[in-house]
Design an enzyme around this catalytic site. Sequence first.
Site, PDB file in Angstrom:
ATOM      1  N   THR A  96      10.977  16.376   3.841  1.00  0.00           N
ATOM      2  CA  THR A  96      10.241  16.766   2.629  1.00  0.00           C
ATOM      3  C   THR A  96      11.078  17.872   2.041  1.00  0.00           C
ATOM      4  O   THR A  96      11.940  18.429   2.721  1.00  0.00           O
ATOM      5  CB  THR A  96       8.802  17.258   2.983  1.00  0.00           C
ATOM      6  OG1 THR A  96       8.044  16.150   3.476  1.00  0.00           O
ATOM      7  CG2 THR A  96       8.048  17.868   1.804  1.00  0.00           C
ATOM      8  N   ASN A 124       8.440  11.295   3.177  1.00  0.00           N
ATOM      9  CA  ASN A 124       7.884  11.448   4.520  1.00  0.00           C
ATOM     10  C   ASN A 124       9.023  11.784   5.487  1.00  0.00           C
ATOM     11  O   ASN A 124       9.602  12.831   5.372  1.00  0.00           O
ATOM     12  CB  ASN A 124       7.054  10.261   4.974  1.00  0.00           C
ATOM     13  CG  ASN A 124       6.197  10.638   6.188  1.00  0.00           C
ATOM     14  OD1 ASN A 124       5.899  11.813   6.381  1.00  0.00           O
ATOM     15  ND2 ASN A 124       5.823   9.689   7.005  1.00  0.00           N
TER      16      ASN A 124
HETATM   17  N1  GLY Z   1       4.629  13.339   4.523  1.00  0.00           N
HETATM   18  C1  GLY Z   1       4.314  14.657   4.860  1.00  0.00           C
HETATM   19  C2  GLY Z   1       3.142  15.181   4.123  1.00  0.00           C
HETATM   20  O1  GLY Z   1       2.829  14.729   3.049  1.00  0.00           O
HETATM   21  O2  GLY Z   1       2.488  16.057   4.613  1.00  0.00           O
END
Ligand code: GLY
Length: 527
Positions: free
Chosen positions: A335, A355
Site C-alpha cells: 500500500t 493490497n
Molecule cells: N489492503 C489493505 C487495506 O486496505 O487495509
Amino acid sequence: MPDTFSAQAAMAVLDDGGNAVDAAITAQFVLAVTLPEAGNIGGGGFMTIVKDGEQRFLDYREEAPGAAHRDMYLDDEGKVKTREPLFGAKASGVPGTVAGMWKAHQAYGTLPWARLLAPAIALAEDGFVVPAHLADRVAKYIKRTSQRGIETNFADHFGDIESNQRFVQPELAATLRHIQQHGHDGFYAGKVASQIEDFMEDNGGLITTDDLAAYQAKWRQPLSLSWRDFTLVTAPPPSSGGVAVAQWLNMLEAYATTHTMPAHNSPDYLHVMSEIGKRVFADRAEYLGDPDFVDVPVAALTDPAYFARRASDINPTAISPSKPVEPGLIESEDTTHFSIVDKHGNAVSNTTTLNLSFGSGMVVAGAGFLLNDEMDDFSAKPGVPNFFGAIGGEANAIAPGKRMLSSMTPTIVLRDNEVALVTGSPGGTTIISSVTQTILNALAFEQNATMSANAPRFHHQLWPKDTIRVHPGFDTGTLKHLEQMGYTLDRRRFGDVQLIKQDSTGLSAASEQSGRGEAMVRDAHTD
Ligand code: GLY
C-alpha cells in the site's frame, strides 16, 4: 535512496498554481507507473481532504464484482482456498482509482485533467531509471511466486526490469493517454473496460463491463471527532482505520484519567497500548464492514462513555486473557501513502493500494496495469484470518457490489480549525498502529516531524495471542521486560509513515527513513 518521481511531479503541480488535490491526482498517477508494488490504476484507496475549511472523504475503494458471492473462496469441505483471494484474476475487486481521481478533480481540480496526467504518461512512455530496491523486489517476487507454483503473468511484464536501467511501459502509457482523453469513461467504458472483461474471461476472473459501468467513487462524511484539543478528520467505514485510531487514542486518554500516563515507548506504554489494541481489534472484527451493506455502530464505538468503559478494565501490570486463534500467512504488506499541504493551507491525505505487493500479480493484457487482490480484505469465512491475520465477521462477508473492509487511515488533524498534522502509512492492519503512534509522537509527545516518523513503533492486533510486533530500535531492557510479562515479540519493521506537521515554528515534513518516500517543503524548513 528515496524515489522522488511522485513528490517532484506533485511539487511541479503546486508550482504551476495547482492546489493540494491537483497535486494528489498527479502523485497518484505517477505512483501507478513508478511504484508498481502499490501505486495503481487497478486498485483503490481513500482520500481525506480539508479544503477551504471543509472536511471531505473520498472513498474509491474496490468493490466485489456482481458475480461474487459469500462462499466463493471455499472448497467443497468449506475450507478457505487461501491463494484464490490473493493471486490471479479472481482475486480482484472492481478498481476504484480512476473514478476516485476523476471525482476529486471534478470537485476541486483547478489545473486541467490532461496536465495532471502528463507526468505519469511521460514516465510510462519515455521510461524511468529503475531504483535498485524496485528491481530487487521484482526479482524476489518472481522467484517466490515461481517457487510456490503461483501462476500469474507478472514476469511477462516486469521480468525485464533491471536496476539503474530505463524501464518503458508502452501499454500502460496508452491506457493512461486514453484516460487522459476520456476521463472516468476512459477506464470504466469502451476500450479499457473491454480489455479488463476479456482478460477476466480468459483467466477465470469475475469483473465485467457492467461492473465497471456501475462503479462509482463515493463522497462520505469523514469521521470527525475530538481528541485532546484537536479534531481528528479521518477514514470512516468501509475503512476500519478511523474508528480504530480514534478508539486507540481516546482509550489511552481515558486510561490516563485514572492512571499515570506511561512514558513514551516504556514497557508500561507498550503494555497499555497493546491492551487497548486488543479491544480495538476485537471491535474491528465484530462490527466493521461496508456501511452501505451493514449497520456499523460508529457513534457507539466512538462514544466517550464507551472509551471510558473499555479502558476501565485494563490491568496496568498484567496481560488480559484472549482466546487462542492463530493467524494466516504473514508476508509483506504493501500500500502507499502521501500527504500534501498547499500554500492556501488545504490538505490531502491519500492512501492507495493493490493490497499485497504487486496486487494479484496479474497485468491486464494490452492495457499494461496490475490488478488488485483486494478480495482478500473480505472475510472469506467469518472467523478465519486473512493474509494480515485479521479476523472478520459477518459484517465483512463477501456480497456483490460490497466494499471490503480496509485499514487504510489517511488522516488530517486540526487544531483550532487549522491543519496541524497530515499523516498516513501503508502496512495492512499495522497502518492503524502506525497512524495512532505517529499522532501520539507528534502531538502528545510533541516530537518534531522527523522523530515522529522514525521513532520505533509496535503493533498488537489481538491475534496471534499476546504477540507484539516491534520495530528495531527499542531499548533491550524494555523488550526484556515485555517478555517477562509474557509477551512474544515479533521483531519485524512495518509501515512507511509520511507526515506533515504544522506548529508555531512553521511547516515541516518527514518521510520514514527506512522507506522510499521523499519529503519536500517549499519556502519553509524540512527537518
Ligand atoms: N489492503 C489493505 C487495506 O486496505 O487495509
